[in-house]
Design an enzyme around this catalytic site. Structure first.
Site, PDB file in Angstrom:
ATOM      1  N   HIS A 100       0.865  -1.184   0.000  1.00  0.00           N
ATOM      2  CA  HIS A 100       0.000   0.000   0.000  1.00  0.00           C
ATOM      3  C   HIS A 100       0.900   1.231   0.000  1.00  0.00           C
ATOM      4  CE1 HIS A 100      -4.213  -0.942   0.015  1.00  0.00           C
ATOM      5  NE2 HIS A 100      -4.023  -1.936   0.868  1.00  0.00           N
ATOM      6  N   ASP A 105      -5.023   2.220   1.858  1.00  0.00           N
ATOM      7  CA  ASP A 105      -5.417   1.599   3.120  1.00  0.00           C
ATOM      8  C   ASP A 105      -5.885   2.664   4.106  1.00  0.00           C
ATOM      9  OD1 ASP A 105      -2.793   2.611   3.136  1.00  0.00           O
ATOM     10  OD2 ASP A 105      -2.073   1.156   4.589  1.00  0.00           O
ATOM     11  N   TYR A 300      -6.541   7.735 -17.723  1.00  0.00           N
ATOM     12  CA  TYR A 300      -7.621   8.428 -17.039  1.00  0.00           C
ATOM     13  C   TYR A 300      -7.739   9.868 -17.529  1.00  0.00           C
ATOM     14  CZ  TYR A 300      -7.660   4.626 -13.572  1.00  0.00           C
ATOM     15  OH  TYR A 300      -7.753   3.414 -12.944  1.00  0.00           O
ATOM     16  N   GLU A 377       0.106   8.801  10.887  1.00  0.00           N
ATOM     17  CA  GLU A 377      -1.232   8.246  11.111  1.00  0.00           C
ATOM     18  C   GLU A 377      -2.139   9.169  11.904  1.00  0.00           C
ATOM     19  OE1 GLU A 377      -0.831   3.445  10.954  1.00  0.00           O
ATOM     20  OE2 GLU A 377      -0.248   4.388  12.841  1.00  0.00           O
TER      21      GLU A 377
END
Length: 399
Positions: A100, A105, A300, A377
């Site tokens: 990841h 995640d 994209y 985090e």
């Protein structure tokens, strides 16, 4: 808003547990069975209407407010990247060659956290919230597949009047929100150029047509193409990410292959890149008596924020975290995303969430798509609160 931040911070241990579970077991592409199971387990116990994808392991969860009204779509992508993890995290990837490395995640965990916060505030919601958990963002067209499977069908989704997404970026200071109205992310397309010559002995290159120096010339000419044939105020990026040729140091190979991507902010520049890259490769090869096979792969489209929606979201961010932590971008970013296909259908906005660890300069941070990428985090609490605040602001009950 302060209560929302406090509740998001209180929920952070749960969010981090989900994120780390996903980080240990990353999956690629459109089929993410373990990831899907983790998301469903994390949503279990909430009063949500769940729909699963048919051709991909997506999850669409609908939360109904206590009052009627329109729908807000909140999106998180779930897939990982095919590269080995080289961090020393306790929860680093257990899957060889998969990581990841883009933070999906974290996006997924934040959206689960927002589902919990909003579920507890159903009495404040006039309408419904559609939680879009999307596989296959990394080049697998997951968003368009979900749209084709009825993501926005009115019978299921209601009247979706706002779509919102977040992407974490370790280069941006932790907890900041960056965005802009209009184009925020570039289009991306791919190319593969096969330079075809004539194989021969390394001792007699004059008897061969060596594709390697010609391929090198093509690569160098691409840099000049960007700086001399495109307006600096309509910027493009051409990146050669793979060059391969040969199988022995004593043999001149018959072919050399160049692969990479090209990115643009405007459709005019995108079309010009397609034409000019083909002309450049074939012209240089022809001048040396070789040929070039040029394959272009449609990637994209641009991600374009609705101007009014972006301003509304930025206002929400200022109310949530303060003016000093909200930045209006001067120009688009040359990264690409398939959330733009959702924004082509309904007005909405995409924002950047900073996750650069405090005290660390940007020069010492590994960017997304790096095998050593890590993120702060603690910033995930801001993401959880931001998802929730956007929905609550748009769907607030009125007296």
């Amino acid at each position: 808003m302060s209560t929302l931040i406090a509740d998001a911070e209180a929920l952070l241990p749960v969010v981090l547990d989900i994120r780390r579970t996903l980080h240990r077991r990353p999956e690629l592409g459109l089929q993410l069975p373990e990831t899907q199971a983790t998301v469903l387990g994390a949503l279990d116990g909430l009063n949500l209407e769940i729909r699963l994808g048919q051709s991909l392991s997506s999850v669409v969860a609908t939360l109904y407010g206590d009052h009627p009204g329109p729908t807000v779509l909140l999106r998180a992508d779930m897939d990982a990247l095919p590269l080995p993890e080289l961090t020393d995290l306790d929860f680093r990837s257990e899957i060889a060659g998969v990581m990841h490395a883009c933070g999906h995640d974290a996006h997924t965990a934040m959206l689960v956290g927002a589902a919990r916060l909003l579920h507890a505030r159903r009495d404040q919601i006039a309408g419904r919230v559609l939680f879009m958990f999307q596989p296959g963002e990394e080049g697998h067209d997951g968003a368009r597949r979900m749209l084709a499977e009825g993501l926005l069908d009115s019978d299921l989704a209601g009247d979706v009047t706002l779509a919102f997404g977040i992407h974490q970026v370790p280069m941006v200071p932790s907890g900041e929100i960056h965005s802009r109205g209009g184009v925020i992310l570039a289009s991306v397309d791919g190319f593969r150029i096969t330079v075809r010559g004539k194989a021969g002995h390394a001792a007699t290159p004059h008897s061969a047509l060596d594709p390697i120096p010609v391929a090198c010339e093509v690569v160098q000419a691409m840099q000049t193409l960007v700086t001399r044939q495109f307006d600096v105020f309509d910027p493009v990026v051409v990146t050669v990410a793979q060059v391969s040729a040969g199988f022995s140091r004593g043999v001149i190979p018959e072919t050399a292959e160049i692969q990479g991507t090209f990115r643009a902010i405007t459709e005019t520049a995108r079309d010009q890149l397609r034409q000019k890259l083909t002309m450049l490769a074939t012209g240089i090869c022809s001048a040396h008596g070789l040929t070039a096979d040029v394959e272009l792969f449609v990637g994209y489209d641009r991600t374009v924020n609705d101007v009014d929606a972006a301003e509304s979201v930025l206002h929400t961010a200022r109310q949530l975290i303060g003016d000093d932590r909200v930045v209006v971008l001067d120009h688009p970013i040359h990264a690409s995303e398939d959330f733009g296909y959702v924004l082509n259908e309904v007005p909405g906005a995409f924002v950047v969430l900073g996750t650069r660890p405090p005290g660390v300069g940007p020069e010492n941070v590994s960017p997304v798509h790096s095998p050593t990428m890590v993120l702060d985090e603690s910033a995930l609490a801001t993401g959880v609160a931001m998802y929730s605040a956007v929905a609550l602001d748009h769907l607030a009950t009125r007296p």
